[in-house]
Design a protein around this motif. Structure first.
Motif, PDB file in Angstrom:
ATOM      1  N   UNK A  20      77.709  44.733  81.391  1.00  0.00           N
ATOM      2  CA  UNK A  20      79.043  45.064  81.713  1.00  0.00           C
ATOM      3  C   UNK A  20      79.692  45.031  80.492  1.00  0.00           C
ATOM      4  N   UNK A  21      80.889  45.626  80.296  1.00  0.00           N
ATOM      5  CA  UNK A  21      81.542  45.527  78.874  1.00  0.00           C
ATOM      6  C   UNK A  21      82.976  45.083  79.260  1.00  0.00           C
ATOM      7  N   UNK A  22      83.126  43.960  78.193  1.00  0.00           N
ATOM      8  CA  UNK A  22      84.730  43.456  78.310  1.00  0.00           C
ATOM      9  C   UNK A  22      85.266  43.033  77.240  1.00  0.00           C
ATOM     10  N   UNK A  23      86.640  42.752  77.112  1.00  0.00           N
ATOM     11  CA  UNK A  23      87.165  42.588  76.052  1.00  0.00           C
ATOM     12  C   UNK A  23      87.193  41.187  75.623  1.00  0.00           C
ATOM     13  N   UNK A  24      87.145  40.696  74.292  1.00  0.00           N
ATOM     14  CA  UNK A  24      87.086  39.388  73.978  1.00  0.00           C
ATOM     15  C   UNK A  24      88.231  39.125  72.758  1.00  0.00           C
ATOM     16  N   UNK A  25      88.450  37.939  72.780  1.00  0.00           N
ATOM     17  CA  UNK A  25      89.372  37.009  72.021  1.00  0.00           C
ATOM     18  C   UNK A  25      88.962  35.572  71.747  1.00  0.00           C
ATOM     19  N   UNK A  26      88.213  35.357  70.991  1.00  0.00           N
ATOM     20  CA  UNK A  26      88.036  33.959  70.776  1.00  0.00           C
ATOM     21  C   UNK A  26      87.416  33.729  69.396  1.00  0.00           C
ATOM     22  N   UNK A  27      87.500  32.175  69.033  1.00  0.00           N
ATOM     23  CA  UNK A  27      86.869  31.792  67.870  1.00  0.00           C
ATOM     24  C   UNK A  27      85.658  30.747  68.279  1.00  0.00           C
ATOM     25  N   UNK A  28      85.697  30.122  69.403  1.00  0.00           N
ATOM     26  CA  UNK A  28      84.700  29.050  69.741  1.00  0.00           C
ATOM     27  C   UNK A  28      84.019  29.342  70.906  1.00  0.00           C
ATOM     28  N   UNK A  29      82.635  28.808  70.967  1.00  0.00           N
ATOM     29  CA  UNK A  29      81.886  29.242  72.208  1.00  0.00           C
ATOM     30  C   UNK A  29      80.718  27.985  72.530  1.00  0.00           C
ATOM     31  N   UNK A  61      89.125  30.955  57.022  1.00  0.00           N
ATOM     32  CA  UNK A  61      90.339  30.261  56.741  1.00  0.00           C
ATOM     33  C   UNK A  61      91.362  31.109  57.263  1.00  0.00           C
ATOM     34  N   UNK A  62      91.227  32.378  57.197  1.00  0.00           N
ATOM     35  CA  UNK A  62      92.363  33.464  57.543  1.00  0.00           C
ATOM     36  C   UNK A  62      92.343  33.518  59.110  1.00  0.00           C
ATOM     37  N   UNK A  63      93.541  33.305  59.632  1.00  0.00           N
ATOM     38  CA  UNK A  63      93.668  33.090  61.072  1.00  0.00           C
ATOM     39  C   UNK A  63      93.891  34.740  61.536  1.00  0.00           C
ATOM     40  N   UNK A  64      94.469  35.703  60.995  1.00  0.00           N
ATOM     41  CA  UNK A  64      94.656  36.732  61.434  1.00  0.00           C
ATOM     42  C   UNK A  64      93.518  37.988  61.558  1.00  0.00           C
ATOM     43  N   UNK A  65      93.152  38.486  62.693  1.00  0.00           N
ATOM     44  CA  UNK A  65      92.146  39.230  62.645  1.00  0.00           C
ATOM     45  C   UNK A  65      90.696  38.662  62.560  1.00  0.00           C
ATOM     46  N   UNK A  66      90.805  37.682  62.503  1.00  0.00           N
ATOM     47  CA  UNK A  66      89.225  36.918  62.229  1.00  0.00           C
ATOM     48  C   UNK A  66      88.444  36.383  63.507  1.00  0.00           C
ATOM     49  N   UNK A  67      88.943  36.636  64.709  1.00  0.00           N
ATOM     50  CA  UNK A  67      88.164  36.078  65.838  1.00  0.00           C
ATOM     51  C   UNK A  67      87.130  37.069  66.299  1.00  0.00           C
ATOM     52  N   UNK A  68      86.419  36.576  67.213  1.00  0.00           N
ATOM     53  CA  UNK A  68      85.516  37.657  68.023  1.00  0.00           C
ATOM     54  C   UNK A  68      86.337  38.627  68.739  1.00  0.00           C
ATOM     55  N   UNK A  69      86.552  39.838  68.346  1.00  0.00           N
ATOM     56  CA  UNK A  69      87.590  40.595  69.254  1.00  0.00           C
ATOM     57  C   UNK A  69      86.911  41.981  69.591  1.00  0.00           C
ATOM     58  N   UNK A  70      87.619  42.297  70.511  1.00  0.00           N
ATOM     59  CA  UNK A  70      87.250  43.655  71.111  1.00  0.00           C
ATOM     60  C   UNK A  70      86.292  43.793  72.303  1.00  0.00           C
ATOM     61  N   UNK A  71      85.801  45.111  72.613  1.00  0.00           N
ATOM     62  CA  UNK A  71      85.084  45.159  73.819  1.00  0.00           C
ATOM     63  C   UNK A  71      83.688  44.897  73.465  1.00  0.00           C
ATOM     64  N   UNK A  72      82.877  44.164  74.103  1.00  0.00           N
ATOM     65  CA  UNK A  72      81.376  43.576  73.729  1.00  0.00           C
ATOM     66  C   UNK A  72      80.796  43.699  75.188  1.00  0.00           C
ATOM     67  N   UNK A  73      79.529  43.779  74.859  1.00  0.00           N
ATOM     68  CA  UNK A  73      78.515  43.793  76.056  1.00  0.00           C
ATOM     69  C   UNK A  73      78.161  42.399  76.490  1.00  0.00           C
ATOM     70  N   UNK A  74      78.022  42.410  77.849  1.00  0.00           N
ATOM     71  CA  UNK A  74      77.692  40.930  78.502  1.00  0.00           C
ATOM     72  C   UNK A  74      76.530  41.383  79.413  1.00  0.00           C
ATOM     73  N   UNK A  75      75.438  40.709  79.316  1.00  0.00           N
ATOM     74  CA  UNK A  75      73.907  41.092  80.146  1.00  0.00           C
ATOM     75  C   UNK A  75      73.998  40.036  81.058  1.00  0.00           C
ATOM     76  N   UNK A  76      73.897  40.400  82.270  1.00  0.00           N
ATOM     77  CA  UNK A  76      73.409  39.422  83.377  1.00  0.00           C
ATOM     78  C   UNK A  76      72.145  38.963  83.179  1.00  0.00           C
ATOM     79  N   UNK A  77      71.568  37.886  83.563  1.00  0.00           N
ATOM     80  CA  UNK A  77      70.242  37.258  83.442  1.00  0.00           C
ATOM     81  C   UNK A  77      69.509  37.659  84.390  1.00  0.00           C
ATOM     82  N   UNK A  78      68.096  37.806  84.585  1.00  0.00           N
ATOM     83  CA  UNK A  78      67.407  38.146  85.351  1.00  0.00           C
ATOM     84  C   UNK A  78      67.514  37.728  86.652  1.00  0.00           C
ATOM     85  N   UNK A  79      67.187  38.435  87.659  1.00  0.00           N
ATOM     86  CA  UNK A  79      67.618  37.933  89.052  1.00  0.00           C
ATOM     87  C   UNK A  79      66.423  36.944  89.403  1.00  0.00           C
ATOM     88  N   UNK A  80      66.969  35.840  89.608  1.00  0.00           N
ATOM     89  CA  UNK A  80      66.032  34.990  90.271  1.00  0.00           C
ATOM     90  C   UNK A  80      66.563  33.763  91.466  1.00  0.00           C
TER      91      UNK A  80
END
Length: 631
Positions: A482-491, A446-465
């Motif tokens: 790869x590693x990229x920065x995130x800021x989201x609460x929904x997926x 319920x608290x909005x400040x600093x509670x999202x999925x934040x910061x640098x996270x890994x993304x894995x590409x799926x096997x080549x097909x």
């Protein structure tokens, strides 16, 4: 440790952030390690809960810190990795002091602004100034700390910080503290004369508070005259060479060059006794920036991109997105023409409410060569973003979706390809029959400040097909992670993934659990890519973000050309590599051309192969997003 304090006068938004970044760039180009601190005197703990119309975009750091957009400028100019502690707010300072008071640190004493708040500010600055900011050498501590004080001198909320630095200059010693004051020199059209009184008044107030500027930076529309410079020198108690002019430039890349030309390096060397070699006819330390600025000014071939967003009335709302587009356009040798489209104006009800806005918005969208739908929060304008995604999907228009743009593309596909007419995000419609976008269970707070999925996270590409063609993987250099920065609460709702992929929308990237969708592409489309993360946060002038480069290449019909393929083939370069490869575009003019002036593909290939062979660093299977393309 040397400290350089940047203050501003007369008006806010005068460009202190660019001045601070430019000073850091000059010093870094001369062999010094530079860090930066931004002070925001508001009571908010951080920028995370701000509307973009308040202070512009919220910039996200590797550690998940939600900070002022000026830290984005620092990272882009200095190619540094800053920390959430590099953004100081009144809220953070008071929170720290109050927590310490509750713990009994000041037992028996009256806690006051002076000395307790001012001491806390000084301790914070000293601590943060020593934190490493270079990923390539994390053991090296900075030599210089640049501190930008938000607001203008005289603002009541900034007084504790001014007082803290009045004390701080004596604590660290005269040769370790340097004060820069940025002020406006207006030029009323009625007289055409440059006025110095605002700067005189601003400096007088700063000196009355105990800080005397060592350098006065005059912001103006046109270069200030020698007469004006001498007048400011006389009335502001500084030498003439300590007054420099920064007029409106063709690009911000010109600002470090302007400052260097006016001798700021010599001023720093004299005043701070710094080990700077200074300008040399044999070594041009600013050559990369000079080439960058020259190339930017010489771009002629235009590429039109429509930015479909919710906050288009204020350009700073999408500061990093715009910068990333410019970086990518420069890499693709294209002049960016950016059309701002308010997503609300694309929605059907606007036909009756404001038909002029409706037709103008659709005119801009239809006339664009590529479309970017960036992030955002809330229900307003989401239907317009969904319509923009539908237009691009059905008309084979290059499309890049970021965060909410990624989610909008999924919603549109579910509605119009899967026939799930009620498909939506639970952020917009909690009772949707088909919640293809859902709240992340581990970030439901319920608290909005600093509670999202934040910061640098890994993304894995799926096997080549063969069934999973992946343009994004190619743009990132065919790496696995790869590693990229995130800021989201929904997926994306995992229960719909199989049905969506069966219809032709492929999730080519996932998180390290394999359950969270990070990137998608459409089969048989010119370029339809979307990502849950924010690749713009790691874009750099000399290392543009791969998804943004892909959009520009596709929009300018270069993505599947020899040039586009060769640009992508140079992607894998470790961010920690010490080997410098020249910019690809700098070498292309060396390649012979055909009679009609076009580059000869075979010669271009030869130049690029030589360039690639210049690196002895082996490709890694993991890449930082900003480490690709150019170095």
């Amino acid at each position: 440790m040397k400290y350089i304090l940047i203050t501003g006068g007369v008006i806010s938004g005068i460009g202190k952030g660019v001045i601070a970044s430019s000073i850091g760039t000059i010093l870094k180009c001369n062999g010094l390690e530079v860090t930066a601190i931004k002070i925001d005197p508001y009571i908010n703990i951080d920028a995370g809960t701000f509307s973009p119309y308040e202070h512009g975009e919220v910039f996200v750091l590797d550690d998940g810190g939600e900070v002022d957009l000026d830290l984005g400028n620092y990272e882009r100019f200095l190619d540094a990795t800053l920390h959430s502690e590099n953004n100081i707010t009144t809220g953070k300072i008071y929170q720290k002091v109050i927590n310490e008071e509750r713990e009994g640190k000041y037992l028996g004493k009256t806690v006051q602004v002076v000395p307790h708040i001012t001491d806390c500010i000084q301790e914070w600055v000293e601590h943060v100034s020593k934190l490493p900011v270079c990923k390539a050498n994390e053991s090296r501590t900075p030599d210089i700390c640049i501190i930008e004080m938000g607001g203008t001198i005289g603002d009541i909320e900034g007084m504790p910080f001014v007082e803290a630095f009045r004390q701080f200059q004596f604590k660290v010693g005269r040769t370790n503290f340097f004060s820069v004051h940025v002020s406006l020199v207006p030029q009323p059209k009625s007289t055409g004369e440059q006025k110095t009184k605002p700067t005189q008044a601003s400096v007088r107030e700063l000196r009355g508070l105990g800080l005397s500027p060592d350098l006065i930076v005059c912001r103006s529309e046109d270069p200030i005259s020698e007469e004006v410079k001498m007048k400011i020198s006389n009335f502001c108690h500084v030498a003439p060479h300590q007054v420099i002019s920064i007029h409106d430039c063709t690009s911000i890349y010109r600002v470090p060059l302007l400052m260097e030309q006016q001798g700021v390096l010599e001023v720093f060397r004299e005043r701070l006794l710094m080990p700077i070699l200074g300008p040399s006819p044999l070594v041009d330390s600013m050559s990369k920036w000079r080439d960058l600025a020259d190339r930017f000014d010489k771009l002629t071939d235009e590429t039109v991109i429509a930015l479909v967003g919710k906050y288009t009335k204020f350009e700073d709302s999408y500061a990093s997105v715009i910068k990333a587009l410019k970086h990518a356009s420069l890499a693709a040798n294209r002049k960016l023409i950016l059309k701002y489209v308010c997503s609300e104006d694309l929605e059907p009800q606007m036909v009756n409410e404001n038909p002029v806005k409706y037709h103008d918005a659709w005119g801009s969208l239809v006339g664009a060569q590529g479309v970017l739908v960036p992030g955002g929060f809330g229900y307003r304008g989401v239907d317009g973003k969904i319509l923009a995604a539908q237009w691009c999907r059905e008309r084979n228009v290059p499309f890049l979706g970021i965060c909410l743009g990624f989610q909008s593309a999924v919603i549109e596909f579910a509605r119009n390809k899967l026939g799930l007419k009620d498909a939506h995000s639970t952020e917009i419609n909690p009772d949707a029959e088909h919640p293809v976008i859902m709240n992340m269970p581990d970030h439901s707070n319920p608290k909005l400040g600093g509670t999202m999925r934040l910061g640098r996270k890994a993304t894995i590409f799926m096997p080549k097909e063969p069934s999973r063609p992946c343009r994004l993987r190619k743009l990132y250099g065919n790496v696995d992670v790869i590693e990229e920065r995130h800021r989201h609460r929904y997926e994306v709702n995992p229960s719909y993934v199989e049905r969506i992929e069966a219809a032709g929308m492929i999730f080519v990237g996932k998180d390290d659990t394999g359950q969270r969708m990070e990137a998608l592409e459409l089969k048989d489309h010119a370029f339809f890519c979307a990502v849950q993360y924010h690749p713009e946060y790691l874009s750099r002038p000399l290392r543009p973000s791969p998804p943004y480069v892909g959009l520009i290449l596709a929009a300018s019909t270069q993505l599947d050309t020899d040039l586009g393929r060769n640009l992508r083939s140079l992607a894998v370069r470790s961010r920690n590599s010490s080997i410098n490869i020249p910019l690809v575009k700098d070498l292309l003019p060396l390649a012979p051309t055909k009679e009609n002036g076009e580059l000869n593909p075979s010669e271009v290939k030869s130049v690029l192969e030589k360039l690639a062979s210049a690196s002895t660093t082996p490709a890694k299977s993991t890449a930082s997003a900003s480490s690709t393309f150019f170095d």
